[in-house]
Design a protein around this motif. Structure first.
Motif, short mmCIF file in Angstrom:
data_model
loop_
_atom_site.label_atom_id
_atom_site.label_comp_id
_atom_site.label_asym_id
_atom_site.label_seq_id
_atom_site.Cartn_x
_atom_site.Cartn_y
_atom_site.Cartn_z
N GLN A 81 -10.03 15.49 4.13
CA GLN A 81 -10.08 13.78 2.98
C GLN A 81 -8.17 13.71 3.51
N VAL A 82 -8.25 12.18 3.84
CA VAL A 82 -6.76 12.11 4.95
C VAL A 82 -5.68 11.21 2.94
N ARG A 83 -5.28 11.62 3.24
CA ARG A 83 -4.06 11.05 2.30
C ARG A 83 -2.96 9.96 2.75
N LEU A 84 -2.44 8.52 2.02
CA LEU A 84 -2.22 7.83 2.54
C LEU A 84 -0.78 6.63 1.68
N VAL A 85 -0.10 6.54 2.04
CA VAL A 85 0.95 6.15 1.30
C VAL A 85 1.35 5.00 1.71
N GLU A 86 1.61 4.45 0.70
CA GLU A 86 2.07 2.95 1.49
C GLU A 86 4.03 2.52 1.44
N SER A 87 4.56 2.26 1.87
CA SER A 87 6.14 2.14 1.13
C SER A 87 6.48 0.77 2.09
N GLY A 88 8.02 0.34 1.90
CA GLY A 88 8.31 -0.74 2.55
C GLY A 88 8.53 -1.84 2.13
N GLY A 89 7.87 -2.28 0.60
CA GLY A 89 7.56 -3.23 -0.32
C GLY A 89 8.37 -3.45 -0.90
N ARG A 90 8.89 -4.88 -1.31
CA ARG A 90 10.79 -5.37 -2.11
C ARG A 90 10.29 -6.55 -2.18
N LEU A 91 11.11 -6.66 -3.21
CA LEU A 91 12.07 -8.48 -3.18
C LEU A 91 12.57 -9.15 -2.15
N VAL A 92 11.96 -10.32 -1.39
CA VAL A 92 12.29 -10.64 -0.74
C VAL A 92 12.53 -12.47 -0.46
N GLN A 93 12.93 -13.32 0.20
CA GLN A 93 12.79 -14.52 0.01
C GLN A 93 12.56 -15.52 1.25
N ALA A 94 11.35 -16.28 0.75
CA ALA A 94 11.02 -16.96 1.93
C ALA A 94 11.23 -16.73 2.86
#
Length: 118
Positions: free
Chosen positions: A1-14
């Motif tokens: 089974q493959v396990r996935l971990v996301e990263s990089g999201g944050r608050l940014v401006q338009a």
């Protein structure tokens, strides 16, 4: 089974840019179709982008076409989502997913939050 971990999201401006990463473990993703989905509060999860195992087949939702780019590095077992020209309507939790061929998306990460302020 493959396990996935996301990263990089944050608050940014338009108008800002952001790159999300999805690191897989447990199995090589080289034979998997990989995808990014997102879910905004009160809305259903929607497809954002997908990439075939050979990286030659890429698909995008119309809402992100021309602004987002999906890529993969099979040697690093990682998938990326480069997001440019971010808009407030891109605010959502972004999820990485994996599947074999035309099967259902069978593996999902926990997601990373992207918030775009106007």
């Amino acid at each position: 089974q493959v396990r996935l971990v996301e990263s990089g999201g944050r608050l940014v401006q338009a108008g800002d840019s952001l790159r999300l990463s999805c690191v897989a473990s447990g199995r090589s993703i080289s034979s998997y179709v990989m995808g990014w989905f997102r879910q905004a509060p009160g809305k259903e999860r929607e497809f954002v982008a997908g990439i075939a195992w050979g990286a030659d087949g890429r698909r995008y939702a119309d809402s992100v076409k021309g602004r987002f780019t999906i890529s993969r590095d099979n040697s690093a077992n990682t998938v990326y989502l480069e997001m440019n020209g971010l808009k407030p309507e891109d605010t959502a939790r972004y999820f990485c997913a994996a599947k074999i061929g035309t099967s259902d998306w069978g593996a999902w990460g926990q997601g990373t939050q992207v918030t775009v302020s106007s």
